[in-house]
Design a protein around this motif. Structure first.
Motif, PDB file in Angstrom:
ATOM      1  N   ASN A  44      -8.568   1.219   5.534  1.00 21.30           N
ATOM      2  CA  ASN A  44      -7.813   1.211   6.786  1.00 21.30           C
ATOM      3  C   ASN A  44      -6.489   1.950   6.641  1.00 21.30           C
ATOM      4  O   ASN A  44      -6.083   2.695   7.532  1.00 21.30           O
ATOM      5  CB  ASN A  44      -7.582  -0.226   7.274  1.00 21.30           C
ATOM      6  N   HIS A  45      -5.827   1.762   5.508  1.00 20.92           N
ATOM      7  CA  HIS A  45      -4.576   2.500   5.269  1.00 20.92           C
ATOM      8  C   HIS A  45      -4.834   3.995   5.144  1.00 20.92           C
ATOM      9  O   HIS A  45      -4.072   4.809   5.661  1.00 20.92           O
ATOM     10  CB  HIS A  45      -3.867   1.976   4.020  1.00 20.92           C
ATOM     11  N   PHE A  62       0.861  -1.174   0.000  1.00 18.62           N
ATOM     12  CA  PHE A  62       0.000   0.000   0.000  1.00 18.62           C
ATOM     13  C   PHE A  62       0.900   1.227   0.000  1.00 18.62           C
ATOM     14  O   PHE A  62       1.843   1.288   0.783  1.00 18.62           O
ATOM     15  CB  PHE A  62      -0.890   0.007   1.244  1.00 18.62           C
ATOM     16  N   THR A  88     -11.554  -2.725   1.896  1.00 12.81           N
ATOM     17  CA  THR A  88     -11.490  -2.561   3.351  1.00 12.81           C
ATOM     18  C   THR A  88     -10.073  -2.231   3.793  1.00 12.81           C
ATOM     19  O   THR A  88      -9.850  -1.310   4.576  1.00 12.81           O
ATOM     20  CB  THR A  88     -11.951  -3.870   4.039  1.00 12.81           C
ATOM     21  N   ARG A  89      -9.110  -2.968   3.257  1.00  7.07           N
ATOM     22  CA  ARG A  89      -7.713  -2.728   3.653  1.00  7.07           C
ATOM     23  C   ARG A  89      -7.247  -1.355   3.199  1.00  7.07           C
ATOM     24  O   ARG A  89      -6.528  -0.649   3.911  1.00  7.07           O
ATOM     25  CB  ARG A  89      -6.825  -3.826   3.068  1.00  7.07           C
ATOM     26  N   VAL A 116      -3.390   0.291  -3.776  1.00  2.00           N
ATOM     27  CA  VAL A 116      -2.980  -1.094  -3.569  1.00  2.00           C
ATOM     28  C   VAL A 116      -2.164  -1.486  -4.789  1.00  2.00           C
ATOM     29  O   VAL A 116      -2.668  -1.398  -5.921  1.00  2.00           O
ATOM     30  CB  VAL A 116      -4.180  -2.074  -3.530  1.00  2.00           C
ATOM     31  N   GLY A 122     -11.813  -7.967  -0.248  1.00  7.02           N
ATOM     32  CA  GLY A 122     -11.247  -7.346   0.957  1.00  7.02           C
ATOM     33  C   GLY A 122     -10.263  -6.209   0.698  1.00  7.02           C
ATOM     34  O   GLY A 122      -9.831  -5.547   1.630  1.00  7.02           O
ATOM     35  N   TYR A 123      -9.928  -5.960  -0.573  1.00  7.36           N
ATOM     36  CA  TYR A 123      -8.974  -4.876  -0.857  1.00  7.36           C
ATOM     37  C   TYR A 123      -9.529  -3.511  -0.455  1.00  7.36           C
ATOM     38  O   TYR A 123      -8.807  -2.660   0.060  1.00  7.36           O
ATOM     39  CB  TYR A 123      -8.588  -4.846  -2.339  1.00  7.36           C
ATOM     40  N   GLN A 128     -17.196   0.268   6.397  1.00  7.32           N
ATOM     41  CA  GLN A 128     -15.857   0.737   6.786  1.00  7.32           C
ATOM     42  C   GLN A 128     -15.888   1.497   8.109  1.00  7.32           C
ATOM     43  O   GLN A 128     -14.924   2.140   8.479  1.00  7.32           O
ATOM     44  CB  GLN A 128     -15.236   1.618   5.693  1.00  7.32           C
TER      45      GLN A 128
END
Ligand code: ACO
Length: 162
Positions: free
Chosen positions: A94-95, A3, A90-91, A51, A87-88, A124
């Motif tokens: 978060n970043h 990321f 969501t990640r 990403v 799930g990308y 989220q």
């Protein structure tokens, strides 16, 4: 998989990623004028969290930090078609939250979310805190305006722009 969060800084590799991200936005957000996407993604006051997998962009979020007011505006958010719902997203969010808090010092986000993406934003853990009427650009008028606190474990809610 990595990321990154960067602005248009003229570095070749970063430019290639930003162009890849711009192409994902253009495909995934067909209602957005392409020139508008290019302008904001390449604008130096916007940042993009991306990403990257095998040196290819899988998706990202472009936002503008308003540091003195402590909020960020999420302009575009998308994951490439064949990598969605893995799930990308969501990640990525978060970043974004971590970077916005730790690097930019932001406490809130606002965005004009496409109706289809409202479920994603609610998942989220973003909390709508107020609503603003009027003075949205023409092509955004049918979108939903939301503001989000960067706070966890709160109930999500949303309101339409009237
Ligand atoms: N509606 C409802 N729920 C959704 C949606 C949706 N459109 N998309 C994802 N979710 C849910 C998933 O089911 C998942 O729930 P779970 O945790 O209970 O399983 C959760 O949200 C997170 O899913 P991820 O796999 O992390 O999300 P994904 O990687 O697919 O990214 C995104 C979500 C960015 C919305 C992606 O689907 C996408 O690019 N969609 C097309 C473009 C788009 O609509 N972008 C947002 C427009 S608004 C804007 O840009 C400001």
């Amino acid at each position: 998989l990595k990321f990154v969060c960067l602005a248009n800084d003229g570095i070749d590799e970063h430019m290639v990623w930003l162009i890849g991200l711009k192409n994902i936005f253009a495909r995934q957000l067909p209602n957005m004028p392409k020139e508008y996407i290019v302008r904001l993604v390449m604008d130096r006051s916007h940042k993009s969290v991306m990403v990257i997998r095998r040196n290819q962009v899988v998706g990202g979020i472009t936002y503008r930090p308003y540091v003195s007011q402590k909020f960020g505006e999420i302009a575009f958010c998308a994951i490439t078609a064949d990598e969605q719902v893995k799930g990308y997203g969501t990640r990525l969010m978060n970043h974004l939250k971590q970077h916005a808090r730790d690097v930019d010092g932001l406490t809130h986000f606002l965005t004009y979310a496409d109706n289809n993406a409202v479920g994603y934003f609610i998942k989220q853990d973003l909390v709508a805190v107020w609503r603003i009427n009027g003075s949205v650009a023409m092509f955004r008028q049918q979108w939903m305006l939301r503001t989000f606190a960067l706070r966890r474990n709160s109930q999500a809610e949303s309101k339409n722009v009237s």
